[in-house]
Design a protein around this motif. Sequence first.
Motif: not given
Length: 339
Positions: A152, A154-155, A157-158, A163, A181, A184, A187-188
């Motif tokens: 959940t 962002d870091e 998923l990065v 991306e 999730t 997020s 959004t990314l």
Amino acid sequence: MVGAIALALVFLCGTLWYRFVEGWRWLDSAYMTVSTLATVGFGEINPLGDRGRLFTIVLIGMGVISIGYIVNRFTEALIQGYFQEGRRLQQQRRLVESLTEHYIICGYGRTGRQIASEFEAEGIPFVTIDSNSQSVQAAQQMGYIAIQGDATLDETLVRVGIERAICLVAALPSDAENLYTVLSAKTLNPNVRTIARASTEEAVTKLQRGGADAVVSPYITGGKRMAAAALRPQVMDFVDGILTGSDRSFYMEEFRLDANVCPVVGQSLREARLRSQSGALVLAIRRVDGTLIGGPTGETLLLPGDAMICMGTAEQLRVLNQVLSPITSKKLRLPKHSQ
């Protein structure tokens, strides 16, 4: 273990020597042995002759060797473990960074395991995220790329290249976690396709509002499939065999018509002659606006961005892939047992 045994034997030999050869008390013998092995520099408990002093010298040497061996093995194990873990993390980071157009599975529970198994069978690049260390280890033992973390955030998923991903599957046990999730991920990377698991009908609606492209409820879907299997068993066997490739005869695949590389864009199905060239059957066409054309006729036009749903053998689908994308044809992903 070997060093500890050796040190214990040295201690026993020293204690027995001082007790029976020098004639000291048991406590004095043990104390003298410990102070000698520890090299703390205390004086002798009782006067020693030349023979006793020579033995003490040997005892000190044996103690230093044993303790040095123990320290060396401990340090080696510590350093090797540290660097091995560092190499493993570095290798894992390189693997994740090398992924592109990959899939992300959030949650390696019962649902996530099945998804990973299907992706592996079709040769699809994917990475798994789970906050439970045991689940991560289980995924790694299967040979999957697995990251421990909170999906959940962002870091996290990065870290798994959201991306660059083309699809994210939220299969976490909590509907709220799946919703966070999806939010997020969108959004990314607004272009990533998101599939979410839902436990209730209310959660299905909320996940759709949150931006999920598709929401699947195992309970609702499972109930519908069981009812269909009871009412139309032959139809369900046929569809399951095609979707999973278990019958190894026919498969279903979707093809996106790119106006830049697809030579049949703008033609009708009759003019494109896809059936005669490949042998594959076009079951349906989904337009860019979402309109679904089931059982298209020969007069149906093929427009840019259309998604064609086709059925055929593995070889027929490969030929169709080459016909639709002769310049930049990619390897068609089919279950490994068909290739």
